[in-house]
Design a protein around this motif. Structure first.
Motif, PDB file in Angstrom:
ATOM      1  N   PRO A  59      38.524  40.599  42.626  1.00  0.00           N
ATOM      2  CA  PRO A  59      37.340  41.627  42.844  1.00  0.00           C
ATOM      3  C   PRO A  59      37.426  42.651  41.745  1.00  0.00           C
ATOM      4  N   GLU A  60      38.680  43.312  41.281  1.00  0.00           N
ATOM      5  CA  GLU A  60      38.834  44.176  40.261  1.00  0.00           C
ATOM      6  C   GLU A  60      38.147  43.784  38.903  1.00  0.00           C
ATOM      7  N   GLN A  61      38.360  42.350  38.526  1.00  0.00           N
ATOM      8  CA  GLN A  61      37.757  41.931  37.179  1.00  0.00           C
ATOM      9  C   GLN A  61      36.134  42.035  37.424  1.00  0.00           C
ATOM     10  N   THR A  62      35.896  41.654  38.323  1.00  0.00           N
ATOM     11  CA  THR A  62      34.256  41.476  38.842  1.00  0.00           C
ATOM     12  C   THR A  62      33.767  42.817  38.488  1.00  0.00           C
ATOM     13  N   GLU A  63      34.412  43.730  39.233  1.00  0.00           N
ATOM     14  CA  GLU A  63      33.750  45.334  39.328  1.00  0.00           C
ATOM     15  C   GLU A  63      33.819  45.696  37.923  1.00  0.00           C
ATOM     16  N   GLN A  64      35.003  45.485  37.127  1.00  0.00           N
ATOM     17  CA  GLN A  64      35.214  46.248  35.708  1.00  0.00           C
ATOM     18  C   GLN A  64      34.241  45.644  34.873  1.00  0.00           C
ATOM     19  N   SER A  96      37.696  55.714  42.656  1.00  0.00           N
ATOM     20  CA  SER A  96      38.036  55.103  41.341  1.00  0.00           C
ATOM     21  C   SER A  96      36.959  54.797  40.729  1.00  0.00           C
ATOM     22  N   THR A 111      35.269  52.107  39.527  1.00  0.00           N
ATOM     23  CA  THR A 111      34.461  50.860  40.085  1.00  0.00           C
ATOM     24  C   THR A 111      33.789  51.191  41.394  1.00  0.00           C
TER      25      THR A 111
END
Length: 308
Positions: free
Chosen positions: A94-99, A209, A211
């Motif tokens: 998820p973090e990669q997608t949001e970034q 944060s 994102t």
């Protein structure tokens, strides 16, 4: 007929079928489904946010690979030998997608990304894998921020690209949105109001944060569209939806910190308080002040834009 059937059986599964197959295997793993658990099409379609047809095709694909079991009469079930998620195509975290989602929005807003792009362009520019790029493009398509071009590539939707356009947008919203609260057919859905309160409270409580700005805009957009829908005026709702589509890229990267997030959420909740108390005139006044305050915000150099 046999030749036609043979050709059909050799047709490669579509990209969507492959992705949904991986998603279904991931759900089986994450939910710790026991062998014999029925894989209901409707439930899977709701969780994966797609229609039943591609889910049915993905289940058929998994069954053909013996990763799940086909029922004796109908339906599909978790099998004794269902492959673990590790054997499915890797999913972006998820973090990669949001970034990446945020980076694309920011680069498009600032003009560093052209109107038309391809998956290969985005993979090279952001050094991202194809599954990650595909997932982000799918999410952007869901919110009408991009659309697939005939044949090849993607095109970004129009947005509010300069200060004059943003100022005009807020002036338009000041005319339309407060008036919507005073429409004779105004009816607030209690379930929607309760959900909005829950989402705003969660936004107030979660650690901030970069994102989180994406979720912030979508929550805000849902709030303003929900009020427009409650007006009972279809033309007013279409206008607010169009404004949200135009504002999306200009508002994904938030530049005003958590303190302004708190102000934004509390102003929304105060508007709901007055509507539920039966004072729509006061609610319209608070909505006007809320929009005027957002319009007056100035973006710090090199940073994000306002959202309301």
């Amino acid at each position: 007929m046999k030749q036609k059937s043979s050709l059909s059986s050799r047709t490669a599964p579509s990209r969507l079928q492959q992705q949904l197959s991986a998603d279904i295997l991931e759900l089986i793993r994450s939910d710790a489904m026991e062998p014999g658990t029925r894989l209901a099409e409707v439930a899977l379609a709701e969780r994966l946010q797609v229609s039943r047809t591609p889910v049915r095709a993905a289940l058929k694909l998994l069954a053909s690979k013996r990763l799940i079991q086909r029922g004796a009469l109908r339906g599909y079930f978790v099998g004794d030998t269902t492959a673990p998620a590790a054997k499915a195509p890797a999913k972006p975290v998820p973090e990669q997608t949001e970034q990446l989602f945020l980076a694309i929005a920011r680069d498009r807003r600032t003009g560093r990304l052209p109107l038309d792009v391809s998956e290969a362009d985005l993979m090279q520019r952001y050094r991202a894998t194809r599954p990650l790029v595909q997932r982000v493009l799918a999410r952007l398509a869901e919110v009408a921020a991009v659309q697939r071009k005939p044949g090849h590539g993607w095109r970004f939707a129009p947005s509010l690209a300069d200060a004059d356009a943003r100022a005009e947008s807020y002036r338009f919203r000041l005319v339309v949105e407060p008036a919507g609260l005073l429409e004779p057919g105004f009816r607030l859905d209690p379930a929607w109001a309760s959900e909005m309160r829950r989402e705003h409270q969660a936004m107030l409580e979660q650690p901030w944060s970069e994102t989180a700005s994406i979720a912030l805009f979508e929550m805000n957009a849902a709030f303003h569209e929900g009020l427009a829908a409650a007006s009972g005026n279809r033309f007013l709702l279409v206008s607010v939806q169009q404004q949200n589509r135009l504002r999306r890229f200009a508002n994904y990267d938030w530049a005003f910190g958590h303190e302004r997030v708190v102000v934004n959420c509390r102003e929304h909740l105060a508007i709901l308080d007055q509507i539920e108390a039966g004072d729509r005139q006061r609610a319209a006044e608070l909505l006007r002040r809320h929009l005027e305050s957002a319009a007056a915000l100035r973006r710090p150099p090199g940073n994000g834009r306002k959202s309301s």
